[in-house]
Write an enzyme that holds these catalytic residues in place. Structure first.
Site, PDB file in Angstrom:
ATOM      1  N   PRO A 169      65.566  34.459  84.948  1.00 55.29           N
ATOM      2  CA  PRO A 169      65.913  35.826  84.582  1.00 55.29           C
ATOM      3  C   PRO A 169      64.737  36.621  84.033  1.00 55.29           C
ATOM      4  O   PRO A 169      64.107  36.225  83.070  1.00 55.29           O
ATOM      5  CB  PRO A 169      66.970  35.645  83.473  1.00 55.29           C
ATOM      6  CG  PRO A 169      67.126  34.182  83.292  1.00 55.29           C
ATOM      7  CD  PRO A 169      65.937  33.529  83.893  1.00 55.29           C
ATOM      8  N   GLU A 170      64.493  37.721  84.641  1.00 63.93           N
ATOM      9  CA  GLU A 170      63.653  38.740  84.025  1.00 63.93           C
ATOM     10  C   GLU A 170      64.607  39.830  83.571  1.00 63.93           C
ATOM     11  O   GLU A 170      65.826  39.666  83.662  1.00 63.93           O
ATOM     12  CB  GLU A 170      62.610  39.271  85.019  1.00 63.93           C
ATOM     13  CG  GLU A 170      61.551  38.221  85.338  1.00 63.93           C
ATOM     14  CD  GLU A 170      60.315  38.819  85.990  1.00 63.93           C
ATOM     15  OE1 GLU A 170      59.973  39.981  85.677  1.00 63.93           O
ATOM     16  OE2 GLU A 170      59.703  38.141  86.815  1.00 63.93           O
TER      17      GLU A 170
END
Length: 270
Positions: A2-3
């Site tokens: 996840p960014e």
DNA sequence: CGCTGACCCTGACGGC
DNA sequence: TGCCGTCAGGGTCAGC
């Protein structure tokens, strides 16, 4: 995994099923995350109503009357709403039972994420000293220009420094630098204000676009609603080392900066 | 203060 | 088929 776009996608997927619900029980199946899950976390959460699900940087904050549940997904984490009787899977470390009958499941194979309790009025060292949100007006070319003066290190790690601006991870740093035509290894302190203004616009554009498409799914990312993201199809440099540049056709080069893979075009980025 | 590298952990993949 | 090295979207921390 996840960014920022993936975390925001998760927030949007989870919020409608969480807000207004009361926590009935919390099952911690594996407390050994980046920092151990506090033993009293279940009792802090139980009985409380979730009033909002917010995001700061890559942290999710489940707001409740007496405090907030702080969740980070690390590299490999995901948080999903379970609305049926699907079985627990490997690495489902925490399950939160909601009054609606739905459940929140936190899964994180590498256990680089965290799940902590933040009492009302308390601040947390993890949230202190963070730079501005990349999609806010505070994040500007002027900000990057001023903060970078005197810095000799390459611009890419500078852009990924959470004390400068939060939420720009490796994928989108690569993409934004390509979009702005800036070489990732150029010393941060030697880039002009005008070029930083371009870079900021590129960051905002790439993050906004990724959020609108539900994030980037590599391997197995799923949002809070269990759906994959579709931004991967639009990556221009990340994961494309050796492949032709979409601008000039020359093969993209890969180097390592700050122990992160960095892909760029020697012709289009200066 | 700025910068570098080690480290936390599991899993996927390529080479042999 | 198995073993081994390498790499992966995050961030903290110690040391220079």
């Amino acid at each position: 995994m996840p960014e920022l776009p993936e975390v925001e996608t998760t927030r949007r997927g989870v919020a409608p099923w969480s807000v207004g619900q009361r926590v009935l029980s919390v099952e911690v199946r594996e407390p050994r995350l980046r920092w151990p899950i506090p033993a009293d976390l279940p009792q802090q959460l139980c009985g409380q109503q979730i009033t909002a699900v917010e995001r700061r940087a890559k942290y999710l904050l489940f707001r409740m009357a007496s405090g907030s549940l702080l969740v980070h997904l690390g590299m490999s984490g995901s948080l999903r709403v379970i609305r049926d009787d699907s079985p627990l899977l490997r690495h489902d470390h925490v399950q939160i039972q909601l009054s609606s009958g739905d459940r929140l499941r936190y899964n994180d194979p590498r256990r680089f994420g965290c799940m902590l309790w933040l009492g009302s009025g308390e601040s947390h060292s993890l949230l202190e000293g963070l730079g501005p949100e990349p999609l806010s007006d505070v994040f500007s070319g002027e900000l990057l220009y001023v903060r970078s003066r005197g810095r000799r290190g390459p611009v890419k790690p500078f852009l990924m420094d959470g004390k400068v601006v939060v939420g720009v991870g490796n994928i989108y740093a690569n993409e934004a630098l390509f979009m702005a035509g800036i070489r990732p290894d150029r010393p941060a302190g030697k880039i002009s204000l005008a070029r930083y203004a371009r870079l900021v616009e590129a960051v905002k554009q790439v993050l906004t676009s990724a959020i609108n498409q539900g994030g980037t799914t590599l391997r197995d990312f799923v949002g809070g609603d269990g759906k994959p993201g579709y931004f991967a199809q639009q990556l221009t440099v990340y994961g494309r080392a050796g492949a032709p540049c979409t601008g000039c056709g020359r093969p993209l080069r890969e180097v390592r900066l700050g122990q992160r893979s960095t892909v760029y075009c020697v012709a289009c980025q200066r």
